[in-house]
Design a protein around this motif. Structure first.
Motif, mmCIF file in Angstrom:
data_model
loop_
_atom_site.group_PDB
_atom_site.id
_atom_site.type_symbol
_atom_site.label_atom_id
_atom_site.label_comp_id
_atom_site.label_asym_id
_atom_site.label_seq_id
_atom_site.Cartn_x
_atom_site.Cartn_y
_atom_site.Cartn_z
ATOM 1 N N ILE A 273 -55.394 63.041 29.756
ATOM 2 C CA ILE A 273 -54.458 63.585 30.747
ATOM 3 C C ILE A 273 -54.395 65.101 30.656
ATOM 4 N N TYR A 274 -54.328 65.639 29.442
ATOM 5 C CA TYR A 274 -54.157 67.084 29.313
ATOM 6 C C TYR A 274 -55.475 67.833 29.228
ATOM 7 N N LYS A 275 -56.506 67.188 28.766
ATOM 8 C CA LYS A 275 -57.815 67.839 28.785
ATOM 9 C C LYS A 275 -58.273 68.080 30.212
ATOM 10 N N HIS A 276 -58.010 67.113 31.089
ATOM 11 C CA HIS A 276 -58.496 67.198 32.462
ATOM 12 C C HIS A 276 -57.407 67.591 33.468
ATOM 13 N N GLY A 277 -56.233 67.942 32.993
ATOM 14 C CA GLY A 277 -55.182 68.422 33.892
ATOM 15 C C GLY A 277 -54.707 67.388 34.891
ATOM 16 N N LEU A 278 -54.600 66.119 34.482
ATOM 17 C CA LEU A 278 -54.293 65.060 35.445
ATOM 18 C C LEU A 278 -52.861 65.121 35.972
ATOM 19 N N ALA B 160 -60.574 71.932 39.941
ATOM 20 C CA ALA B 160 -61.679 70.992 40.099
ATOM 21 C C ALA B 160 -62.525 71.318 41.314
ATOM 22 N N GLU B 161 -61.936 71.991 42.325
ATOM 23 C CA GLU B 161 -62.682 72.268 43.545
ATOM 24 C C GLU B 161 -63.811 73.272 43.272
ATOM 25 N N ASP B 162 -63.689 74.027 42.178
ATOM 26 C CA ASP B 162 -64.730 74.994 41.866
ATOM 27 C C ASP B 162 -65.981 74.338 41.295
ATOM 28 N N THR B 163 -65.823 73.187 40.636
ATOM 29 C CA THR B 163 -66.943 72.576 39.926
ATOM 30 C C THR B 163 -67.333 71.222 40.453
ATOM 31 N N GLY B 164 -66.500 70.635 41.284
ATOM 32 C CA GLY B 164 -66.764 69.285 41.754
ATOM 33 C C GLY B 164 -66.363 68.224 40.755
ATOM 34 N N GLN B 165 -65.733 68.632 39.611
ATOM 35 C CA GLN B 165 -65.277 67.693 38.612
ATOM 36 C C GLN B 165 -63.840 67.965 38.282
ATOM 37 N N VAL B 166 -63.170 66.917 37.766
ATOM 38 C CA VAL B 166 -61.860 67.109 37.209
ATOM 39 C C VAL B 166 -61.980 68.128 36.079
ATOM 40 N N ARG B 167 -60.932 68.940 35.893
ATOM 41 C CA ARG B 167 -60.994 70.023 34.931
ATOM 42 C C ARG B 167 -61.421 69.505 33.548
ATOM 43 N N GLU B 168 -62.456 70.133 32.998
ATOM 44 C CA GLU B 168 -63.014 69.706 31.713
ATOM 45 C C GLU B 168 -62.195 70.230 30.535
ATOM 46 N N THR B 169 -61.628 71.428 30.674
ATOM 47 C CA THR B 169 -60.881 72.000 29.567
ATOM 48 C C THR B 169 -59.774 72.868 30.107
ATOM 49 N N GLY C 227 -53.063 72.276 26.614
ATOM 50 C CA GLY C 227 -51.930 72.586 27.473
ATOM 51 C C GLY C 227 -51.758 74.062 27.759
ATOM 52 N N ARG C 228 -52.845 74.812 27.759
ATOM 53 C CA ARG C 228 -52.751 76.255 27.957
ATOM 54 C C ARG C 228 -52.367 76.608 29.390
ATOM 55 N N PHE C 229 -52.780 75.771 30.352
ATOM 56 C CA PHE C 229 -52.432 76.048 31.740
ATOM 57 C C PHE C 229 -51.135 75.333 32.068
ATOM 58 N N THR C 230 -50.115 76.054 32.447
ATOM 59 C CA THR C 230 -48.852 75.432 32.828
ATOM 60 C C THR C 230 -48.905 75.055 34.293
ATOM 61 N N ARG C 231 -47.899 74.325 34.736
ATOM 62 C CA ARG C 231 -47.869 73.923 36.141
ATOM 63 C C ARG C 231 -47.826 75.146 37.064
ATOM 64 N N GLU C 232 -47.189 76.201 36.581
ATOM 65 C CA GLU C 232 -47.086 77.390 37.421
ATOM 66 C C GLU C 232 -48.424 78.112 37.542
ATOM 67 N N ARG C 233 -49.293 77.946 36.533
ATOM 68 C CA ARG C 233 -50.555 78.685 36.526
ATOM 69 C C ARG C 233 -51.695 77.895 37.153
ATOM 70 N N ILE C 234 -51.514 76.596 37.364
ATOM 71 C CA ILE C 234 -52.566 75.803 37.984
ATOM 72 C C ILE C 234 -52.137 75.416 39.385
ATOM 73 N N SER C 235 -52.969 75.655 40.375
ATOM 74 C CA SER C 235 -52.690 75.182 41.721
ATOM 75 C C SER C 235 -53.303 73.797 41.865
ATOM 76 N N GLY C 236 -52.693 72.825 41.182
ATOM 77 C CA GLY C 236 -53.249 71.481 41.135
ATOM 78 C C GLY C 236 -52.871 70.663 42.343
ATOM 79 N N GLY D 12 -58.534 52.501 31.299
ATOM 80 C CA GLY D 12 -59.646 53.146 30.625
ATOM 81 C C GLY D 12 -59.312 54.586 30.289
ATOM 82 N N PHE D 13 -60.304 55.330 29.818
ATOM 83 C CA PHE D 13 -60.031 56.642 29.234
ATOM 84 C C PHE D 13 -60.614 57.817 30.004
ATOM 85 N N GLU D 14 -61.268 57.552 31.108
ATOM 86 C CA GLU D 14 -61.757 58.645 31.931
ATOM 87 C C GLU D 14 -60.683 59.046 32.947
ATOM 88 N N PRO D 15 -60.765 60.256 33.494
ATOM 89 C CA PRO D 15 -59.728 60.721 34.431
ATOM 90 C C PRO D 15 -59.474 59.774 35.593
#
Length: 392
Positions: A43-48, A381-390, A362-371, A221-224
């Motif tokens: 959840i937190y690795k991929h910013g879910l 994720a729109e930059d890479t085509g994947q859910v955020r990796e880190t 958890g370095r990116f807070t809700r205010e810093r991510i336009s999720g 399961g354990f994937e995003p």
């Protein structure tokens, strides 16, 4: 889907996020518990959380086996390891877990022979190579790792290896979930069921949650995309007024679990009358011990163990984190006195601990991510085509 990248596809994640938002009842807040520490890290690795509406909160459960071991049991293990002629073998994530007398690493530095292994079979090999010494394996984990410990004991018995034993600290997930459901300070709407444990016990044993407590549970399961789909399945149940056990992780988990693994556990181990959990206190029939028939391989019968209780450091709030009452950052020492380099509590030590997940990802807070969902954007994720990796 066949490849891991497909389970991290940002376009599919956005589509699921839109479906999740559509299922949310206006004005209602949902709180789901992910039982397993592996889910917390995903959840937190991929910013879910940033793909979910503000009305959905994910809280952490006691699914990290290292995190729930009380300090007194760590001290008992160090006491065994300090006896003359003893080799203690342990998984790596136990090495830095603090007890009242320090950690395994501290005891090793003081002269105890404590070795890191990847499997209880590694410990058995050490016993074979050192017939004049007693080798004790620190058995720890939920039903996921208990079968390997049980099978190793059976192999030791068949081979007549008499200098091998187990200090059994295996715990079981169902009594812990029941204790949380009976807790008056936490209201939950449903559960993301633990995927790894369920490969062994299956889905059927969770039925008491849906029948007695009327809370839906989805084994995840354990994937995003696994986790997002599981949240969607929980919301669909609630929207339809249903409370059922569902299996999202069908590519690995079956309804009946693994009969051979369950047979190995029940043949070698039996439930303890009670066991102390960090943060949850004593829970009846929530842990396993060696059966009388295998007393020769039971370190608790072989060694004179103090068995004392040790209070957690007052500054540490791991117990509240394990119950989902607090988020890690709400702990007074999180990220300051307590870090992965200088952990005070087990939730920061373990690779499955919630505090470690927040600290590392958890370095990116809700205010810093336009999720997606929370802030109305499309996210990184729109930059890479994947859910955020880190999150770094």
């Amino acid at each position: 889907m066949r490849f891991v990248d497909e389970y991290r596809d940002a376009e599919r994640a956005r589509a699921l996020a839109a479906s999740i938002a559509a299922l949310c009842e206006p004005g209602r807040h949902y709180k789901f518990m992910e039982v397993c520490g592996g889910h917390t890290h995903t959840i937190y690795k991929h910013g879910l959380e940033d793909y979910l509406p503000e009305s959905i909160s994910l809280v952490h459960g006691p699914g990290c086996p290292v995190c729930v071991i009380p300090m007194g049991r760590v001290d008992d293990a160090i006491h065994i390891a300090s006896q003359p002629g003893v080799i203690m073998a342990s998984f790596g994530d136990m090495m830095r877990v603090p007890g009242g007398r320090g950690s395994f690493l501290d005891a090793k530095a003081a002269g105890a022979d404590i070795r890191m292994v990847y499997s209880p079979l590694d410990a058995l090999k050490i016993a074979e190579r050192n017939p004049s010494r007693r080798v004790v394996f620190m058995g720890i984990g939920f039903e996921t790792t208990a079968p390997s410990t049980a099978m190793t004991v059976l192999r030791a018995a068949a081979a007549g290896i008499e200098n091998f034993s187990v200090f059994c600290n295996h715990v079981t997930i169902l009594p812990a979930i029941k204790a949380i459901l009976d807790s008056p300070d936490l209201r939950l709407d449903g559960f993301l069921g633990p995927g790894h444990v369920s490969t062994v016990i299956g889905c059927g044993p969770y039925s008491f949650i849906t029948e007695d407590y009327r809370k839906p549970l989805v084994v995840a399961g354990f994937e995003p995309l696994d986790i997002l789909q599981s949240v969607h399945m929980l919301l669909a149940q609630l929207a339809a007024g249903r409370s059922e056990v569902e299996n999202q992780y069908g590519r690995v988990v079956t309804w009946d679990g693994n009969p051979r693994a369950l047979e190995a556990i029940s043949g070698v181990m039996e439930p303890r009358p009670y066991f102390e959990w960090r943060g949850l206190g004593f829970i009846s029939h929530s842990a396993l011990r060696m059966r009388e028939e295998f007393a020769a391989f039971d370190a608790e019968r072989i060694f004179d163990i103090p068995g004392g209780r040790v209070a957690d450091p007052k500054a540490c709030q791991c117990g509240e984190v394990l119950k989902g009452v607090l988020k890690p950052w709400e702990c007074k020492v999180f990220g300051t006195a307590c870090t992965p380099e200088t952990p005070i509590g087990t939730c920061m030590v373990s690779s499955e601990g919630a505090c470690a997940a927040y600290y590392n990802f958890g370095r990116f807070t809700r205010e810093r991510i336009s999720g997606v969902g929370r802030n109305g954007g499309t996210g990184r994720a729109e930059d890479t085509g994947q859910v955020r990796e880190t999150a770094r």
